[in-house]
Design a protein around this motif. Structure first.
Motif, mmCIF file in Angstrom:
data_model
loop_
_atom_site.group_PDB
_atom_site.id
_atom_site.type_symbol
_atom_site.label_atom_id
_atom_site.label_comp_id
_atom_site.label_asym_id
_atom_site.label_seq_id
_atom_site.Cartn_x
_atom_site.Cartn_y
_atom_site.Cartn_z
ATOM 1 N N PRO A 1 0.811 -1.223 0.000
ATOM 2 C CA PRO A 1 0.000 0.000 0.000
ATOM 3 C C PRO A 1 0.845 1.274 0.000
ATOM 4 C CG PRO A 1 -0.920 -1.588 1.537
ATOM 5 C CD PRO A 1 0.375 -2.161 1.037
ATOM 6 N N ALA A 2 1.995 1.252 0.633
ATOM 7 C CA ALA A 2 2.867 2.433 0.636
ATOM 8 C C ALA A 2 3.372 2.740 -0.775
ATOM 9 C CB ALA A 2 4.041 2.213 1.574
ATOM 10 N N ASP A 3 3.554 1.689 -1.585
ATOM 11 C CA ASP A 3 3.996 1.902 -2.961
ATOM 12 C C ASP A 3 2.954 2.674 -3.765
ATOM 13 O OD1 ASP A 3 6.311 0.525 -2.387
ATOM 14 O OD2 ASP A 3 5.527 -1.393 -3.136
ATOM 15 N N PHE A 4 1.680 2.422 -3.486
ATOM 16 C CA PHE A 4 0.627 3.133 -4.208
ATOM 17 C C PHE A 4 0.615 4.613 -3.841
ATOM 18 C CE2 PHE A 4 -1.122 -1.213 -4.456
ATOM 19 C CZ PHE A 4 -1.207 -1.306 -5.840
ATOM 20 N N GLN A 5 0.921 4.921 -2.590
ATOM 21 C CA GLN A 5 0.992 6.321 -2.179
ATOM 22 C C GLN A 5 2.147 7.034 -2.898
ATOM 23 O OE1 GLN A 5 -1.236 7.913 -0.407
ATOM 24 N NE2 GLN A 5 -2.419 6.034 -0.148
ATOM 25 N N LYS A 6 3.295 6.375 -2.990
ATOM 26 C CA LYS A 6 4.434 6.954 -3.700
ATOM 27 C C LYS A 6 4.089 7.156 -5.171
ATOM 28 C CE LYS A 6 8.002 4.842 -0.816
ATOM 29 N NZ LYS A 6 9.077 3.839 -0.800
ATOM 30 N N LEU A 7 3.405 6.190 -5.764
ATOM 31 C CA LEU A 7 3.023 6.287 -7.167
ATOM 32 C C LEU A 7 2.075 7.457 -7.391
ATOM 33 C CD1 LEU A 7 3.129 5.021 -9.980
ATOM 34 C CD2 LEU A 7 1.188 3.614 -9.322
ATOM 35 N N LYS A 8 1.131 7.660 -6.453
ATOM 36 C CA LYS A 8 0.187 8.770 -6.575
ATOM 37 C C LYS A 8 0.923 10.105 -6.498
ATOM 38 C CE LYS A 8 -4.010 10.607 -4.482
ATOM 39 N NZ LYS A 8 -4.978 10.482 -3.404
ATOM 40 N N LYS A 9 1.867 10.238 -5.559
ATOM 41 C CA LYS A 9 2.636 11.476 -5.432
ATOM 42 C C LYS A 9 3.484 11.723 -6.679
ATOM 43 C CE LYS A 9 2.929 11.424 -0.411
ATOM 44 N NZ LYS A 9 3.821 11.258 0.750
ATOM 45 N N THR A 10 4.087 10.689 -7.203
ATOM 46 C CA THR A 10 4.906 10.828 -8.408
ATOM 47 C C THR A 10 4.059 11.257 -9.596
ATOM 48 O OG1 THR A 10 6.378 9.102 -7.577
ATOM 49 C CG2 THR A 10 6.524 9.634 -9.916
ATOM 50 N N ALA A 11 2.874 10.674 -9.737
ATOM 51 C CA ALA A 11 1.990 11.034 -10.846
ATOM 52 C C ALA A 11 1.527 12.483 -10.726
ATOM 53 C CB ALA A 11 0.794 10.089 -10.885
ATOM 54 N N GLU A 12 1.223 12.915 -9.520
ATOM 55 C CA GLU A 12 0.790 14.295 -9.331
ATOM 56 C C GLU A 12 1.909 15.273 -9.657
ATOM 57 O OE1 GLU A 12 -0.599 14.342 -5.321
ATOM 58 O OE2 GLU A 12 -2.548 13.462 -5.830
ATOM 59 N N SER A 13 3.134 14.960 -9.235
ATOM 60 C CA SER A 13 4.250 15.864 -9.532
ATOM 61 C C SER A 13 4.551 15.877 -11.031
ATOM 62 C CB SER A 13 5.486 15.479 -8.740
ATOM 63 O OG SER A 13 5.976 14.228 -9.156
ATOM 64 N N LYS B 1 2.041 18.163 -12.672
ATOM 65 C CA LYS B 1 2.359 19.577 -12.483
ATOM 66 C C LYS B 1 3.488 20.016 -13.405
ATOM 67 C CE LYS B 1 0.937 19.726 -7.648
ATOM 68 N NZ LYS B 1 1.401 19.831 -6.258
ATOM 69 N N VAL B 2 4.524 19.198 -13.514
ATOM 70 C CA VAL B 2 5.667 19.534 -14.355
ATOM 71 C C VAL B 2 5.248 19.607 -15.821
ATOM 72 C CG1 VAL B 2 7.887 18.670 -15.204
ATOM 73 C CG2 VAL B 2 7.400 18.666 -12.774
ATOM 74 N N SER B 3 4.423 18.663 -16.259
ATOM 75 C CA SER B 3 4.002 18.675 -17.661
ATOM 76 C C SER B 3 3.117 19.884 -17.958
ATOM 77 C CB SER B 3 3.278 17.382 -18.015
ATOM 78 O OG SER B 3 2.068 17.278 -17.298
ATOM 79 N N LYS B 4 2.288 20.297 -16.993
ATOM 80 C CA LYS B 4 1.476 21.490 -17.201
ATOM 81 C C LYS B 4 2.355 22.725 -17.344
ATOM 82 C CE LYS B 4 -3.019 20.453 -15.243
ATOM 83 N NZ LYS B 4 -4.016 20.801 -14.232
ATOM 84 N N LYS B 5 3.420 22.810 -16.520
ATOM 85 C CA LYS B 5 4.339 23.944 -16.617
ATOM 86 C C LYS B 5 5.034 23.959 -17.974
ATOM 87 C CE LYS B 5 5.441 24.422 -11.715
ATOM 88 N NZ LYS B 5 6.502 24.265 -10.700
ATOM 89 N N ASP B 6 5.457 22.784 -18.429
ATOM 90 C CA ASP B 6 6.132 22.708 -19.724
ATOM 91 C C ASP B 6 5.191 23.088 -20.859
ATOM 92 O OD1 ASP B 6 8.496 22.000 -18.588
ATOM 93 O OD2 ASP B 6 8.300 19.847 -19.006
#
Length: 104
Positions: free
Chosen positions: A39-51, A54-59
């Motif tokens: 379950p902790a891996d899914f939380q990391k995956l969610k944070k990575t996807a959100e970041s 954000k980066v792709s929107k800035k680009d």
């Protein structure tokens, strides 16, 4: 006949001894890499996807589509695309073992 069985057992024992280091290394990595996600891996995956979102929107805001791409970048993109397509088709030919169609 007993000599043949003894030789087969000796050969099998040599094989086991030779294969043991590779199998131990395989199992060491398999326990880590092939285990189901926690379950902790899914939380990391969610944070990575959100970041990444954000980066792709800035680009996208910076470049505003295709109007800001230089000719050299466009040419490089074309060459990379052609290379990927070529390797795909070469893999198909290698997989079929024939240039046109499948041998039936």
């Amino acid at each position: 006949m007993s000599q043949l069985v003894a030789k087969a057992q000796a050969l099998a024992n040599k094989f086991v001894v030779a294969a043991r280091p590779q199998l131990e290394e395989f199992w060491k990595y398999a326990k880590v890499e092939l285990s189901p996600p926690l379950p902790a891996d899914f939380q990391k995956l969610k944070k990575t996807a959100e970041s990444a979102k954000k980066v792709s929107k800035k680009d996208m805001m910076k470049k505003s589509g295709f109007s800001q791409i230089t000719v050299s970048e466009a040419w490089l993109n074309v060459l990379v695309t052609v290379e990927v397509i070529t390797w795909f088709y070469m893999g198909e030919v290698i997989g079929r073992r024939h240039f046109v169609g499948y041998k039936v």
